[in-house]
Design a protein around this motif. Structure first.
Motif, PDB file in Angstrom:
ATOM      1  N   TRP A 251       0.821  -1.194   0.000  1.00  0.00           N
ATOM      2  CA  TRP A 251       0.000   0.000   0.000  1.00  0.00           C
ATOM      3  C   TRP A 251       0.867   1.260   0.000  1.00  0.00           C
ATOM      4  O   TRP A 251       0.580   2.225  -0.721  1.00  0.00           O
ATOM      5  CB  TRP A 251      -0.924   0.004   1.224  1.00  0.00           C
ATOM      6  N   LEU A 252       1.933   1.265   0.786  1.00  0.00           N
ATOM      7  CA  LEU A 252       2.817   2.428   0.833  1.00  0.00           C
ATOM      8  C   LEU A 252       3.456   2.715  -0.520  1.00  0.00           C
ATOM      9  O   LEU A 252       3.667   3.871  -0.891  1.00  0.00           O
ATOM     10  CB  LEU A 252       3.912   2.210   1.885  1.00  0.00           C
ATOM     11  N   GLU A 253       3.734   1.651  -1.274  1.00  0.00           N
ATOM     12  CA  GLU A 253       4.408   1.833  -2.565  1.00  0.00           C
ATOM     13  C   GLU A 253       3.448   2.016  -3.732  1.00  0.00           C
ATOM     14  O   GLU A 253       3.715   2.791  -4.652  1.00  0.00           O
ATOM     15  CB  GLU A 253       5.301   0.624  -2.846  1.00  0.00           C
ATOM     16  N   TRP A 254       2.327   1.312  -3.706  1.00  0.00           N
ATOM     17  CA  TRP A 254       1.493   1.218  -4.906  1.00  0.00           C
ATOM     18  C   TRP A 254       0.062   1.708  -4.733  1.00  0.00           C
ATOM     19  O   TRP A 254      -0.772   1.446  -5.605  1.00  0.00           O
ATOM     20  CB  TRP A 254       1.417  -0.233  -5.377  1.00  0.00           C
ATOM     21  N   GLU A 255      -0.279   2.384  -3.671  1.00  0.00           N
ATOM     22  CA  GLU A 255      -1.688   2.693  -3.396  1.00  0.00           C
ATOM     23  C   GLU A 255      -2.462   3.022  -4.668  1.00  0.00           C
ATOM     24  O   GLU A 255      -2.109   3.932  -5.417  1.00  0.00           O
ATOM     25  CB  GLU A 255      -1.811   3.857  -2.415  1.00  0.00           C
ATOM     26  N   ARG A 256      -3.540   2.270  -4.909  1.00  0.00           N
ATOM     27  CA  ARG A 256      -4.324   2.398  -6.138  1.00  0.00           C
ATOM     28  C   ARG A 256      -5.610   3.176  -5.873  1.00  0.00           C
ATOM     29  O   ARG A 256      -6.697   2.619  -5.790  1.00  0.00           O
ATOM     30  CB  ARG A 256      -4.643   1.002  -6.674  1.00  0.00           C
ATOM     31  N   GLU A 257      -5.491   4.474  -5.746  1.00  0.00           N
ATOM     32  CA  GLU A 257      -6.678   5.294  -5.509  1.00  0.00           C
ATOM     33  C   GLU A 257      -7.625   5.297  -6.696  1.00  0.00           C
ATOM     34  O   GLU A 257      -8.798   5.657  -6.566  1.00  0.00           O
ATOM     35  CB  GLU A 257      -6.261   6.726  -5.168  1.00  0.00           C
ATOM     36  N   ASP A 258      -7.129   4.880  -7.863  1.00  0.00           N
ATOM     37  CA  ASP A 258      -7.965   4.867  -9.053  1.00  0.00           C
ATOM     38  C   ASP A 258      -8.851   3.629  -9.133  1.00  0.00           C
ATOM     39  O   ASP A 258      -9.731   3.546  -9.986  1.00  0.00           O
ATOM     40  CB  ASP A 258      -7.084   4.922 -10.305  1.00  0.00           C
ATOM     41  N   HIS A 259      -8.613   2.650  -8.262  1.00  0.00           N
ATOM     42  CA  HIS A 259      -9.379   1.408  -8.353  1.00  0.00           C
ATOM     43  C   HIS A 259     -10.767   1.604  -7.738  1.00  0.00           C
ATOM     44  O   HIS A 259     -10.892   2.203  -6.665  1.00  0.00           O
ATOM     45  CB  HIS A 259      -8.651   0.265  -7.632  1.00  0.00           C
ATOM     46  N   PRO A 260     -11.825   1.114  -8.393  1.00  0.00           N
ATOM     47  CA  PRO A 260     -13.183   1.386  -7.902  1.00  0.00           C
ATOM     48  C   PRO A 260     -13.484   0.790  -6.533  1.00  0.00           C
ATOM     49  O   PRO A 260     -14.358   1.277  -5.818  1.00  0.00           O
ATOM     50  CB  PRO A 260     -14.084   0.762  -8.972  1.00  0.00           C
ATOM     51  N   ARG A 261     -12.759  -0.263  -6.139  1.00  0.00           N
ATOM     52  CA  ARG A 261     -12.978  -0.893  -4.833  1.00  0.00           C
ATOM     53  C   ARG A 261     -11.814  -0.620  -3.874  1.00  0.00           C
ATOM     54  O   ARG A 261     -11.579  -1.377  -2.933  1.00  0.00           O
ATOM     55  CB  ARG A 261     -13.207  -2.396  -5.019  1.00  0.00           C
ATOM     56  N   HIS A 262     -11.142   0.488  -4.119  1.00  0.00           N
ATOM     57  CA  HIS A 262      -9.993   0.900  -3.311  1.00  0.00           C
ATOM     58  C   HIS A 262     -10.330   0.950  -1.822  1.00  0.00           C
ATOM     59  O   HIS A 262      -9.557   0.496  -0.972  1.00  0.00           O
ATOM     60  CB  HIS A 262      -9.526   2.267  -3.815  1.00  0.00           C
ATOM     61  N   HIS A 263     -11.499   1.484  -1.484  1.00  0.00           N
ATOM     62  CA  HIS A 263     -11.857   1.634  -0.080  1.00  0.00           C
ATOM     63  C   HIS A 263     -12.126   0.291   0.591  1.00  0.00           C
ATOM     64  O   HIS A 263     -11.980   0.171   1.820  1.00  0.00           O
ATOM     65  CB  HIS A 263     -13.063   2.565   0.068  1.00  0.00           C
ATOM     66  N   THR A 264     -12.502  -0.718  -0.175  1.00  0.00           N
ATOM     67  CA  THR A 264     -12.640  -2.053   0.398  1.00  0.00           C
ATOM     68  C   THR A 264     -11.299  -2.545   0.928  1.00  0.00           C
ATOM     69  O   THR A 264     -11.198  -3.053   2.055  1.00  0.00           O
ATOM     70  CB  THR A 264     -13.182  -3.030  -0.661  1.00  0.00           C
ATOM     71  N   ASP A 265     -10.255  -2.386   0.122  1.00  0.00           N
ATOM     72  CA  ASP A 265      -8.916  -2.789   0.555  1.00  0.00           C
ATOM     73  C   ASP A 265      -8.463  -1.993   1.775  1.00  0.00           C
ATOM     74  O   ASP A 265      -7.872  -2.546   2.716  1.00  0.00           O
ATOM     75  CB  ASP A 265      -7.911  -2.602  -0.577  1.00  0.00           C
ATOM     76  N   LEU A 266      -8.727  -0.694   1.777  1.00  0.00           N
ATOM     77  CA  LEU A 266      -8.317   0.139   2.911  1.00  0.00           C
ATOM     78  C   LEU A 266      -8.995  -0.302   4.201  1.00  0.00           C
ATOM     79  O   LEU A 266      -8.378  -0.314   5.272  1.00  0.00           O
ATOM     80  CB  LEU A 266      -8.643   1.603   2.628  1.00  0.00           C
ATOM     81  N   ASN A 267     -10.280  -0.665   4.121  1.00  0.00           N
ATOM     82  CA  ASN A 267     -10.987  -1.109   5.316  1.00  0.00           C
ATOM     83  C   ASN A 267     -10.421  -2.419   5.842  1.00  0.00           C
ATOM     84  O   ASN A 267     -10.269  -2.598   7.050  1.00  0.00           O
ATOM     85  CB  ASN A 267     -12.483  -1.227   5.034  1.00  0.00           C
ATOM     86  N   PHE A 268     -10.087  -3.344   4.941  1.00  0.00           N
ATOM     87  CA  PHE A 268      -9.480  -4.598   5.392  1.00  0.00           C
ATOM     88  C   PHE A 268      -8.118  -4.347   6.038  1.00  0.00           C
ATOM     89  O   PHE A 268      -7.783  -4.952   7.067  1.00  0.00           O
ATOM     90  CB  PHE A 268      -9.342  -5.576   4.226  1.00  0.00           C
ATOM     91  N   LEU A 269      -7.332  -3.460   5.440  1.00  0.00           N
ATOM     92  CA  LEU A 269      -6.016  -3.161   5.996  1.00  0.00           C
ATOM     93  C   LEU A 269      -6.124  -2.466   7.355  1.00  0.00           C
ATOM     94  O   LEU A 269      -5.392  -2.794   8.299  1.00  0.00           O
ATOM     95  CB  LEU A 269      -5.219  -2.283   5.027  1.00  0.00           C
ATOM     96  N   ALA A 270      -7.041  -1.499   7.470  1.00  0.00           N
ATOM     97  CA  ALA A 270      -7.201  -0.785   8.734  1.00  0.00           C
ATOM     98  C   ALA A 270      -7.682  -1.741   9.829  1.00  0.00           C
ATOM     99  O   ALA A 270      -7.197  -1.704  10.968  1.00  0.00           O
ATOM    100  CB  ALA A 270      -8.191   0.369   8.570  1.00  0.00           C
ATOM    101  N   HIS A 271      -8.626  -2.592   9.495  1.00  0.00           N
ATOM    102  CA  HIS A 271      -9.120  -3.589  10.447  1.00  0.00           C
ATOM    103  C   HIS A 271      -7.981  -4.483  10.917  1.00  0.00           C
ATOM    104  O   HIS A 271      -7.836  -4.758  12.124  1.00  0.00           O
ATOM    105  CB  HIS A 271     -10.221  -4.405   9.775  1.00  0.00           C
ATOM    106  N   ALA A 272      -7.153  -4.941   9.992  1.00  0.00           N
ATOM    107  CA  ALA A 272      -6.037  -5.823  10.345  1.00  0.00           C
ATOM    108  C   ALA A 272      -5.041  -5.110  11.251  1.00  0.00           C
ATOM    109  O   ALA A 272      -4.543  -5.695  12.225  1.00  0.00           O
ATOM    110  CB  ALA A 272      -5.348  -6.313   9.077  1.00  0.00           C
ATOM    111  N   LYS A 273      -4.737  -3.860  10.945  1.00  0.00           N
ATOM    112  CA  LYS A 273      -3.773  -3.123  11.760  1.00  0.00           C
ATOM    113  C   LYS A 273      -4.309  -2.867  13.173  1.00  0.00           C
ATOM    114  O   LYS A 273      -3.553  -2.908  14.149  1.00  0.00           O
ATOM    115  CB  LYS A 273      -3.394  -1.807  11.072  1.00  0.00           C
ATOM    116  N   ILE A 274      -5.598  -2.609  13.283  1.00  0.00           N
ATOM    117  CA  ILE A 274      -6.199  -2.429  14.607  1.00  0.00           C
ATOM    118  C   ILE A 274      -6.159  -3.745  15.379  1.00  0.00           C
ATOM    119  O   ILE A 274      -5.784  -3.789  16.562  1.00  0.00           O
ATOM    120  CB  ILE A 274      -7.640  -1.905  14.478  1.00  0.00           C
ATOM    121  N   CYS A 275      -6.531  -4.830  14.715  1.00  0.00           N
ATOM    122  CA  CYS A 275      -6.514  -6.134  15.390  1.00  0.00           C
ATOM    123  C   CYS A 275      -5.093  -6.543  15.773  1.00  0.00           C
ATOM    124  O   CYS A 275      -4.883  -7.232  16.779  1.00  0.00           O
ATOM    125  CB  CYS A 275      -7.136  -7.203  14.489  1.00  0.00           C
TER     126      CYS A 275
END
Length: 320
Positions: A251-275
């Motif tokens: 994510w730090l290197e390649w963040e794909r803000e242009d992808h239509p489901r970008h926020h789905t990936d961000l939510n999974f990553l944020a959830h994982a980091k919190i857990c």
């Protein structure tokens, strides 16, 4: 040492659900504008949007499923079909609206059969489009078998090997094939294989994190691990550290803000980091997520998803 993961809101087994709606548009401004008009029966803007989307298959699937979730979608798509009976866009939208309806409480087998036939009709009308097969896969995830869903996934992948939503559905389905604890579960191999096969900038690099979250969902539901992330041990092992570091580095290197489901990936990553107990790293993800929370994975382990999201965001950012 990292702090222990916090409790992610109240479990639905111990309390009620807020009923907070999650917007499947995920911040797609053009889609949101068109959807509001489609909900009033003005389907010509939806027609123009799908024509402009073309063969961007991830975006097409995202937009069609979001339009199909409009309560009156089946009726308005039927009106469009009356005007343009040979339209692949109208046929696919009508089929996916049928899938959405067939998954609602009270829907019967006859409605599911109609949705299935409509998707097959749409697939025959535009053989290159993976979206009708995505509709079929979603239908089988809700009412069918893993084997049927896997067959539809192969049809999706034959048309678009990096299909984001298809890979997420397949990961969720595969994670359920053995509810018992197994560190060598097939879902991990599948997610690692898909990430390795994809180009370096593909968001499928996050799929191993998705697989880890899906296994947490299954194990917690089966009572194989506690629904408290800190007590479960699921987020502190070697595999967890490896997949989360690899995905966060991607994510730090390649963040794909242009992808239509970008926020789905961000939510999974944020959830994982919190857990995992790393709220400082989650903070950067929550800044990117903004208001675009997704129901999954915050609903996992029996959580009421919106309070779980807010509790995690508050921990990371220090404010609601």
């Amino acid at each position: 040492m990292s702090p222990p993961p916090p409790p992610l809101g109240r479990s639905r087994r111990r309390g009620g659900r807020t009923g907070r709606a999650f917007d499947p548009a995920l911040g797609d401004g053009e889609l949101i504008d068109v959807r509001s008009q489609f909900a009033q029966g003005r389907w010509t803007r939806a027609r123009s949007l799908l024509v402009a989307t073309g063969s961007d298959w991830d975006r097409r699937g995202h937009r069609i499923l979001a339009l199909a979730a409009v309560p009156s979608a089946a009726g308005w798509a039927a009106d469009w079909l009356l005007a343009e009976p040979d339209s692949a866009d109208a046929t696919t939208l009508h089929a996916c609206a049928g899938v959405v309806r067939s998954r609602r409480p009270g829907a019967g087998a006859e409605e599911r059969d109609r949705a299935r036939e409509a998707c097959l009709t749409a697939a025959a009308l535009d053989p290159a489009d993976p979206t009708p097969w995505l509709g079929l896969m979603a239908l089988e995830r809700a009412h069918g078998t893993h084997e049927a869903a896997a067959g539809h996934f192969e049809e999706i992948r034959a048309r678009h090997p990096e299909h984001h939503h298809g890979h997420h559905l397949m990961t969720a389905s595969l994670a359920e094939t053995n509810p018992g604890s197994n560190p060598l579960h097939a879902v991990y191999d599948f997610a690692a294989w898909a990430a390795e096969q994809a180009p370096a900038d593909s968001p499928l690099a996050v799929l191993p994190v998705v697989a880890h979250a899906e296994r947490y969902r299954v194990l917690a539901a089966a009572g194989a691990v506690p629904d408290d992330p800190a007590a479960s041990g699921h987020w502190s092992g070697r595999r967890a550290r490896q997949v989360m570091k690899a995905a966060f580095d991607w994510w730090l290197e390649w963040e794909r803000e242009d992808h239509p489901r970008h926020h789905t990936d961000l939510n999974f990553l944020a959830h994982a980091k919190i857990c995992e107990g790393r709220p400082a790293e989650a903070a950067a993800l929550f800044h990117r997520i903004g208001p675009h929370a997704t129901e999954v994975p915050w609903s996992y382990a029996g959580r009421d998803p919106y309070p779980a999201f807010v509790a995690a965001r508050t921990l990371a950012l220090g404010a609601p």
